[in-house]
Design a protein around this motif. Structure first.
Motif, PDB file in Angstrom:
ATOM      1  N   LEU A   8       0.849  -1.180   0.000  1.00  0.00           N
ATOM      2  CA  LEU A   8       0.000   0.000   0.000  1.00  0.00           C
ATOM      3  C   LEU A   8       0.888   1.234   0.000  1.00  0.00           C
ATOM      4  CD1 LEU A   8      -2.899   1.216   0.312  1.00  0.00           C
ATOM      5  CD2 LEU A   8      -2.445   1.271   2.774  1.00  0.00           C
ATOM      6  N   LEU A   9       0.698   2.093  -0.987  1.00  0.00           N
ATOM      7  CA  LEU A   9       1.463   3.337  -1.093  1.00  0.00           C
ATOM      8  C   LEU A   9       0.514   4.492  -0.788  1.00  0.00           C
ATOM      9  CD1 LEU A   9       4.192   4.689  -1.961  1.00  0.00           C
ATOM     10  CD2 LEU A   9       3.207   4.874  -4.250  1.00  0.00           C
ATOM     11  N   THR A  10       0.618   5.056   0.414  1.00  0.00           N
ATOM     12  CA  THR A  10      -0.244   6.182   0.764  1.00  0.00           C
ATOM     13  C   THR A  10       0.391   7.471   0.254  1.00  0.00           C
ATOM     14  OG1 THR A  10       0.684   6.821   2.922  1.00  0.00           O
ATOM     15  CG2 THR A  10      -0.829   4.918   2.871  1.00  0.00           C
ATOM     16  N   GLY A  11      -0.450   8.466   0.014  1.00  0.00           N
ATOM     17  CA  GLY A  11       0.073   9.706  -0.562  1.00  0.00           C
ATOM     18  C   GLY A  11       0.550   9.529  -1.975  1.00  0.00           C
ATOM     19  N   LEU A  31       1.529  -2.415  -6.454  1.00  0.00           N
ATOM     20  CA  LEU A  31       1.186  -1.291  -5.604  1.00  0.00           C
ATOM     21  C   LEU A  31      -0.330  -1.102  -5.545  1.00  0.00           C
ATOM     22  CD1 LEU A  31       3.820   1.377  -6.717  1.00  0.00           C
ATOM     23  CD2 LEU A  31       3.972  -0.231  -4.797  1.00  0.00           C
ATOM     24  N   ARG A  32      -0.819  -0.868  -4.337  1.00  0.00           N
ATOM     25  CA  ARG A  32      -2.184  -0.390  -4.140  1.00  0.00           C
ATOM     26  C   ARG A  32      -2.048   1.085  -3.776  1.00  0.00           C
ATOM     27  NH1 ARG A  32      -5.918  -3.304   0.219  1.00  0.00           N
ATOM     28  NH2 ARG A  32      -5.647  -4.971  -1.305  1.00  0.00           N
ATOM     29  N   LEU A  33      -2.570   1.952  -4.624  1.00  0.00           N
ATOM     30  CA  LEU A  33      -2.379   3.377  -4.466  1.00  0.00           C
ATOM     31  C   LEU A  33      -3.503   3.983  -3.629  1.00  0.00           C
ATOM     32  CD1 LEU A  33      -1.327   4.310  -8.113  1.00  0.00           C
ATOM     33  CD2 LEU A  33       0.095   3.461  -6.238  1.00  0.00           C
ATOM     34  N   LEU A  34      -3.122   4.865  -2.708  1.00  0.00           N
ATOM     35  CA  LEU A  34      -4.090   5.525  -1.825  1.00  0.00           C
ATOM     36  C   LEU A  34      -3.753   7.000  -1.743  1.00  0.00           C
ATOM     37  CD1 LEU A  34      -5.331   4.371   1.662  1.00  0.00           C
ATOM     38  CD2 LEU A  34      -4.404   6.669   1.373  1.00  0.00           C
ATOM     39  N   ASP A  35      -4.800   7.812  -1.818  1.00  0.00           N
ATOM     40  CA  ASP A  35      -4.615   9.244  -1.606  1.00  0.00           C
ATOM     41  C   ASP A  35      -5.951   9.857  -1.225  1.00  0.00           C
ATOM     42  OD1 ASP A  35      -2.093  11.193  -2.433  1.00  0.00           O
ATOM     43  OD2 ASP A  35      -3.989  12.257  -2.361  1.00  0.00           O
ATOM     44  N   LEU A  36      -5.875  11.072  -0.693  1.00  0.00           N
ATOM     45  CA  LEU A  36      -7.081  11.825  -0.387  1.00  0.00           C
ATOM     46  C   LEU A  36      -7.801  12.253  -1.659  1.00  0.00           C
ATOM     47  CD1 LEU A  36      -8.772  13.218   1.870  1.00  0.00           C
ATOM     48  CD2 LEU A  36      -7.219  15.180   1.659  1.00  0.00           C
ATOM     49  N   ALA A  59      -8.867  -0.120   3.499  1.00  0.00           N
ATOM     50  CA  ALA A  59      -7.836   0.146   2.492  1.00  0.00           C
ATOM     51  C   ALA A  59      -6.601  -0.716   2.677  1.00  0.00           C
ATOM     52  CB  ALA A  59      -7.453   1.628   2.527  1.00  0.00           C
ATOM     53  N   VAL A  60      -6.258  -1.046   3.925  1.00  0.00           N
ATOM     54  CA  VAL A  60      -5.037  -1.818   4.162  1.00  0.00           C
ATOM     55  C   VAL A  60      -5.270  -3.322   4.081  1.00  0.00           C
ATOM     56  CG1 VAL A  60      -4.208   0.019   5.688  1.00  0.00           C
ATOM     57  CG2 VAL A  60      -5.179  -2.044   6.686  1.00  0.00           C
ATOM     58  N   ARG A  61      -6.524  -3.736   4.081  1.00  0.00           N
ATOM     59  CA  ARG A  61      -6.822  -5.165   4.136  1.00  0.00           C
ATOM     60  C   ARG A  61      -6.227  -5.889   2.917  1.00  0.00           C
ATOM     61  NH1 ARG A  61     -12.338  -5.203   5.360  1.00  0.00           N
ATOM     62  NH2 ARG A  61     -11.658  -5.084   7.546  1.00  0.00           N
ATOM     63  N   GLY A  62      -5.441  -6.928   3.195  1.00  0.00           N
ATOM     64  CA  GLY A  62      -4.906  -7.767   2.134  1.00  0.00           C
ATOM     65  C   GLY A  62      -3.541  -7.378   1.607  1.00  0.00           C
ATOM     66  N   VAL A  63      -2.958  -6.263   2.080  1.00  0.00           N
ATOM     67  CA  VAL A  63      -1.618  -5.920   1.613  1.00  0.00           C
ATOM     68  C   VAL A  63      -0.571  -6.564   2.523  1.00  0.00           C
ATOM     69  CG1 VAL A  63      -2.440  -3.739   0.633  1.00  0.00           C
ATOM     70  CG2 VAL A  63      -1.405  -3.747   2.925  1.00  0.00           C
ATOM     71  N   ASP A  64       0.643  -6.652   2.006  1.00  0.00           N
ATOM     72  CA  ASP A  64       1.736  -7.267   2.764  1.00  0.00           C
ATOM     73  C   ASP A  64       2.560  -6.253   3.556  1.00  0.00           C
ATOM     74  OD1 ASP A  64       1.272  -9.932   1.656  1.00  0.00           O
ATOM     75  OD2 ASP A  64       2.008  -9.075  -0.221  1.00  0.00           O
ATOM     76  N   ALA A  65       2.559  -5.005   3.089  1.00  0.00           N
ATOM     77  CA  ALA A  65       3.365  -3.969   3.732  1.00  0.00           C
ATOM     78  C   ALA A  65       2.815  -2.611   3.311  1.00  0.00           C
ATOM     79  CB  ALA A  65       4.836  -4.096   3.348  1.00  0.00           C
ATOM     80  N   ILE A  66       3.282  -1.568   3.997  1.00  0.00           N
ATOM     81  CA  ILE A  66       2.807  -0.212   3.736  1.00  0.00           C
ATOM     82  C   ILE A  66       3.996   0.731   3.626  1.00  0.00           C
ATOM     83  CG2 ILE A  66       1.472   1.734   4.661  1.00  0.00           C
ATOM     84  CD1 ILE A  66      -0.139  -0.371   6.302  1.00  0.00           C
ATOM     85  N   GLU A  94      -3.055   1.528  13.567  1.00  0.00           N
ATOM     86  CA  GLU A  94      -4.092   0.694  14.164  1.00  0.00           C
ATOM     87  C   GLU A  94      -4.674  -0.268  13.141  1.00  0.00           C
ATOM     88  OE1 GLU A  94      -6.184   0.119  17.354  1.00  0.00           O
ATOM     89  OE2 GLU A  94      -4.000   0.181  17.495  1.00  0.00           O
ATOM     90  N   ALA A  95      -4.902   0.214  11.923  1.00  0.00           N
ATOM     91  CA  ALA A  95      -5.413  -0.661  10.873  1.00  0.00           C
ATOM     92  C   ALA A  95      -4.418  -1.768  10.559  1.00  0.00           C
ATOM     93  CB  ALA A  95      -5.722   0.157   9.619  1.00  0.00           C
ATOM     94  N   ALA A  96      -3.130  -1.424  10.516  1.00  0.00           N
ATOM     95  CA  ALA A  96      -2.105  -2.442  10.273  1.00  0.00           C
ATOM     96  C   ALA A  96      -2.113  -3.487  11.381  1.00  0.00           C
ATOM     97  CB  ALA A  96      -0.732  -1.780  10.171  1.00  0.00           C
TER      98      ALA A  96
END
Length: 269
Positions: A8-11, A31-36, A59-66, A94-96
């Motif tokens: 998960l790539l935030t921002g 990559l699972r992309l996340l942004d506002l 959003a974090v469910r199922g990823v291996d790392a962030i 907390e989600a992780a």
């Protein structure tokens, strides 16, 4: 450790996130992309406000790392920093924890130690265990993130590499940046090392290339397996001709945080 397959790539819509979107897949990551904000060209990207705890967990469910790059990256009123950088980072950890994710790479910043005097002359490089001296509310939020990462390692066994990023742009744009610049390619190398190194617990590293004018020690980054390949020096002559050498009597030149200590740029949103 084996390379995580899904990260998960935030921002992901930000400047650094956009660079990493293009560079990290070469290391084998999906990559699972996340942004506002919506991410153009990726209909599968996740649009989430990190202040929304339930949405973050989904959003974090199922990823291996962030790789956590999201948040306000300049100075802003504390109330905005609180929600975006402090509450948002807490929600992500907390989600992780709830989803069993055990490796996070946290984008910290040189501004967590921005009031550290920069090395001059024969001064030694700034060590990674230098006391934190944030130069802004933004830098303060990065100090909090490092402490949060330590707590979640000690309490819950989530490993984090906190990367105190200098400046990651295609090329340096100021004389100060010659000392803290990290090329995008080296940034991807460092994030890859942070995702795959064994037994990191909570490790803080300085994030820059192997610059001739380097101000800080890269030993803990190299211990992860990071081998920087770039140097800002090819831009030095041009930048110094345009801007002049750093003046140790100028407060904005005297500290690691540069003009963040005197006149920080303000988040425009």
């Amino acid at each position: 450790m084996p390379a995580p397959s899904t990260v998960l790539l935030t921002g992901a819509a930000g400047g650094l996130g956009t660079l990493m979107q293009n560079l990290l897949p070469a290391f084998g990551y999906e990559l699972r992309l996340l942004d506002l904000r919506p991410i153009e060209g990726d209909p599968d990207a996740v649009t989430v406000d990190l202040a929304d705890k339930d949405a973050v967990r989904e959003a974090v469910r199922g990823v291996d790392a962030i790789i956590h790059l999201a948040g306000i990256s300049l100075e802003a009123p504390f109330e905005k920093i609180l929600q975006a950088n402090i509450v948002g980072t807490y929600n992500l950890y907390e989600a992780a924890r709830e989803e069993g994710i055990t490796r996070i790479v946290f984008a910290s910043s040189n501004h967590a130690v921005g009031f550290t005097p920069r090395p001059q002359g024969d001064d030694p490089l700034i060590p990674v265990d230098t006391p934190r001296r944030p130069d802004t509310f933004y830098g303060l939020s990065k100090s909090f993130g490092e402490d949060l990462a330590q707590f979640y390692w000690d309490k819950h066994g989530i490993e984090t590499v906190s990367v105190r990023i200098g400046s990651c742009f295609p090329e340096p744009t100021s004389v100060r940046m010659l000392s803290v610049w990290m090329s995008p390619a080296d940034g991807a190398r460092l994030f890859h090392a942070a995702l795959t190194a064994e037994g990191v617990g909570h490790t803080v590293v300085h994030g820059s290339s192997a610059n001739t004018r380097l101000w800080w020690d890269l030993t803990s980054a190299r211990a992860l397996g990071y081998e920087p390949q770039d140097d800002s020096e090819p831009w030095a002559e041009k930048l110094i001709a345009e801007q002049g050498e750093l003046d140790p009597d100028n407060e904005a030149h005297a500290y690691l945080g540069g003009h963040f200590v005197t006149d920080p740029p303000i988040w425009p949103y």
